[in-house]
Design a protein around this motif. Structure first.
Motif, PDB file in Angstrom:
ATOM      1  N   LEU A 138       0.593  -1.163  -0.054  1.00 20.38           N
ATOM      2  CA  LEU A 138       0.239  -0.088  -0.097  1.00 20.38           C
ATOM      3  C   LEU A 138       0.819   1.435  -0.045  1.00 20.38           C
ATOM      4  CD1 LEU A 138      -2.639  -1.099   2.619  1.00 20.38           C
ATOM      5  CD2 LEU A 138      -3.055  -1.083   0.120  1.00 20.38           C
ATOM      6  N   LYS A 143      -3.339   4.679   4.081  1.00 19.46           N
ATOM      7  CA  LYS A 143      -3.905   3.473   3.715  1.00 19.46           C
ATOM      8  C   LYS A 143      -3.684   2.372   4.343  1.00 19.46           C
ATOM      9  CE  LYS A 143      -4.430   4.782  -1.280  1.00 19.46           C
ATOM     10  NZ  LYS A 143      -3.432   5.832  -1.623  1.00 19.46           N
ATOM     11  N   ASP A 146      -5.645   2.278   7.421  1.00 24.32           N
ATOM     12  CA  ASP A 146      -7.058   1.852   7.282  1.00 24.32           C
ATOM     13  C   ASP A 146      -7.228   0.334   7.042  1.00 24.32           C
ATOM     14  OD1 ASP A 146      -8.020   4.602   7.435  1.00 24.32           O
ATOM     15  OD2 ASP A 146      -8.288   4.658   5.185  1.00 24.32           O
ATOM     16  N   ARG A 147      -6.275  -0.360   6.247  1.00 23.74           N
ATOM     17  CA  ARG A 147      -6.361  -1.611   5.854  1.00 23.74           C
ATOM     18  C   ARG A 147      -5.906  -2.333   7.190  1.00 23.74           C
ATOM     19  NH1 ARG A 147      -8.996  -5.672   4.272  1.00 23.74           N
ATOM     20  NH2 ARG A 147      -7.945  -7.195   3.499  1.00 23.74           N
TER      21      ARG A 147
END
Ligand code: CO
Length: 212
Positions: A138, A143, A146-147
């Motif tokens: 990522l 990001k 979030d993941r």
């Protein structure tokens, strides 16, 4: 002394008055007992209150919250809540709800030490490490955070499935586990669709046989 806490007492008076205005029997009914269908395992973050974000009332959700919504198999507090919810209240659904913008997730991603909480956040570092390859692909930290928030929820749902409490319930009746993520900036919940409805959904080593 700071008197701002008085606002809470005033707020409570208003709350009680409004509820009684809408339904004079509201508190009388609640005082008879609780029969919630849902157990909510969420983050302690002040921006993710279980009832408000789900549009539910008092008596509808049994709640356990801790930093970064973790299900740790040696956590007496969590296990006590879980057992009571499953065995006594006969909860039908258990929801692990994480949230984007989680400080616990961010702290776990960093290499800084924050004190005692480091030991708690170790559980998230383990999730990071387990999914290192996917996360490394990522583009940026936002990001990745979030993941990792989603992967953490998925892992905590799996941790629930590994408990004797949940597995015992599965032998007797349906019990559904859910993994959700709440968006602080949208107010919306995303269902990660982690399906765990029986012991066959986890690796064999974690499955318990019925005692002889
Ligand atoms: Co959080």
């Amino acid at each position: 002394m700071d008197k701002s806490y008085k606002r809470l007492i005033d707020g409570n008076k208003k709350f009680a008055l409004e509820k009684r205005f809408d339904d004079p029997e509201y508190f009388k009914k609640l005082s008879l007992g609780q029969t919630p269908d849902y157990l909510w395992i969420g983050c302690s973050d002040s921006r993710v209150p279980a009832n408000e974000v789900t549009g539910t009332e008092s008596g509808e959700i049994f709640v356990h919250r801790n930093v970064a919504n973790l299900v740790v198999h040696t956590d007496m507090n969590l296990l006590t809540v879980l057992e009571y919810a499953v065995k006594n209240l006969k909860i039908k659904h258990i929801i692990v709800c994480g949230h984007y913008g989680c400080g616990g997730i961010r702290a776990a991603m960093s290499n800084s030490s924050f004190g005692f909480v480091d030991n708690w956040l170790r559980n998230i570092k383990d999730v990071y490490n387990k999914n290192h390859q996917e996360l490394s692909l990522l583009g940026d930290d936002d990001k990745r955070a979030d993941r990792l928030t989603e992967l953490n929820v998925i892992e905590q749902v799996r941790n629930l499935a590994k408990t004797t409490i949940v597995q015992q319930a599965w032998k007797e009746r349906p019990l559904h586990l859910h993994g959700w993520v709440y968006g602080i900036n949208s107010g919306l919940i995303t269902d990660l669709k982690v399906i765990h409805d029986g012991s066959e959904d986890i690796e064999e080593i974690y499955r318990f046989k019925t005692p002889e």
